[in-house]
Scaffold this motif. Structure first.
Motif, PDB file in Angstrom:
ATOM      1  N   ASN A  51      -6.456  29.247  -3.265  1.00  0.00           N
ATOM      2  CA  ASN A  51      -5.336  30.043  -2.780  1.00  0.00           C
ATOM      3  C   ASN A  51      -5.750  30.910  -1.589  1.00  0.00           C
ATOM      4  O   ASN A  51      -5.016  31.001  -0.593  1.00  0.00           O
ATOM      5  N   TYR A  99       2.704  25.858 -12.356  1.00  0.00           N
ATOM      6  CA  TYR A  99       1.598  25.760 -11.397  1.00  0.00           C
ATOM      7  C   TYR A  99       0.438  24.970 -11.985  1.00  0.00           C
ATOM      8  O   TYR A  99      -0.145  24.100 -11.317  1.00  0.00           O
ATOM      9  N   SER A 115      -2.130  25.983  -3.284  1.00  0.00           N
ATOM     10  CA  SER A 115      -1.859  27.428  -3.296  1.00  0.00           C
ATOM     11  C   SER A 115      -1.127  27.809  -4.570  1.00  0.00           C
ATOM     12  O   SER A 115      -0.612  26.953  -5.292  1.00  0.00           O
ATOM     13  N   SER A 116      -1.076  29.100  -4.843  1.00  0.00           N
ATOM     14  CA  SER A 116      -0.204  29.585  -5.911  1.00  0.00           C
ATOM     15  C   SER A 116       1.240  29.539  -5.392  1.00  0.00           C
ATOM     16  O   SER A 116       1.484  29.246  -4.221  1.00  0.00           O
ATOM     17  N   PHE A 117       2.193  29.827  -6.271  1.00  0.00           N
ATOM     18  CA  PHE A 117       3.592  29.820  -5.848  1.00  0.00           C
ATOM     19  C   PHE A 117       3.866  30.968  -4.882  1.00  0.00           C
ATOM     20  O   PHE A 117       3.432  32.101  -5.096  1.00  0.00           O
ATOM     21  N   ILE A 122       4.977  25.756  -2.922  1.00  0.00           N
ATOM     22  CA  ILE A 122       3.527  25.588  -3.031  1.00  0.00           C
ATOM     23  C   ILE A 122       3.047  24.830  -1.798  1.00  0.00           C
ATOM     24  O   ILE A 122       3.689  23.874  -1.354  1.00  0.00           O
TER      25      ILE A 122
END
Length: 244
Positions: A51, A99, A115-117, A122
């Motif tokens: 991330n 996720y 990536s994270s939300f 994403i």
């Protein structure tokens, strides 16, 4: 075998040998336990590093050194492209579980950084290896990933995919290209690649025959969770068809 004992057997030698063998086994177990703990910690840390890396790419500037990230993930000298996914019905209660599923599904298909939300979106950094360095081949692979996500996460996913790049100075530009392609996708879902005037791949929810086959297959396997998933997709598709 740990050690050979000759006859006649000496009781003290036998006891000492057993103790030594137990110590060796316990030592080995300790090492395995330590390795397991290390892998667990890496499994927790790696998504955070992924991330951070993607955020650094998105907000890239001349002072950002990404070489340490690339070394960590063993991606130095690798070409890449960006994918931007938008998932419907994401909220704080299902975001983390969704996720985790997305991360696992993506990496089962192709080792990539996720990536994270960001709200309901994403970003995926998709490494391109030399044997795959063909945009048409990659389009086919990403369509398969999109289909799998649609089956296992949700129908109506929107996705934009950028062009293959290798110049690290173009990271932000590459991300913006994928984001621009996402913004061209219909609100009902679809997949759009660079160079396509319109969406080239629609959500799998419109394929009723495939959904029926999936439902029957999952029923035969006794996979109740996925039976419900595909039944919901099929019902949703029927409702949308009647609405249209």
């Amino acid at each position: 075998s740990f050690k050979y004992i000759t006859k006649p057997v000496n009781r003290n030698v036998l006891i000492e040998t057993i103790k030594e063998s137990i110590d060796v086994v316990e030592s080995h177990r300790g090492k395995l336990s330590a390795d397991t703990e290390l892998h667990k910690k890496l499994d927790l840390v790696s998504p955070m590093i992924e991330n951070d890396f993607i955020y650094a790419c998105i907000f890239n500037n001349e002072n950002t050194d990404l070489s340490s990230y690339l070394d960590y993930f063993n991606l130095t000298g690798t070409s890449w492209l960006f994918c931007c996914f938008e998932f419907p019905n994401i909220n704080s209660s299902n975001q983390m579980d969704t996720y985790s599923k997305i991360h696992e599904l993506l990496n089962n298909e192709h080792k990539c950084l996720v990536s994270s939300f960001m709200m309901n979106r994403i970003v995926v950094f998709y490494p391109v290896y030399s044997q795959e360095n063909n945009y048409e081949t990659l389009q086919s692979a990403i369509k398969q990933i999109y289909t799998k996500l649609s089956y296992n996460i949700s129908s109506g996913i929107r996705c934009g995919v950028g062009q293959i790049e290798s110049d690290m100075s173009k990271l932000q530009e590459s991300y913006n290209e994928a984001l621009s392609n996402l913004n061209k996708v219909s609100s009902t879902g679809g997949l759009n690649f660079t160079g396509q005037e319109q969406e080239v791949f629609q959500s799998v929810k419109s394929n009723k025959t495939e959904l029926k086959n999936q439902i029957l297959t999952k029923l035969k396997l006794g996979d109740t969770n996925n039976v419900k998933l595909f039944t919901d997709l099929f019902a949703s598709d029927l409702l949308n068809s009647n609405t249209d």
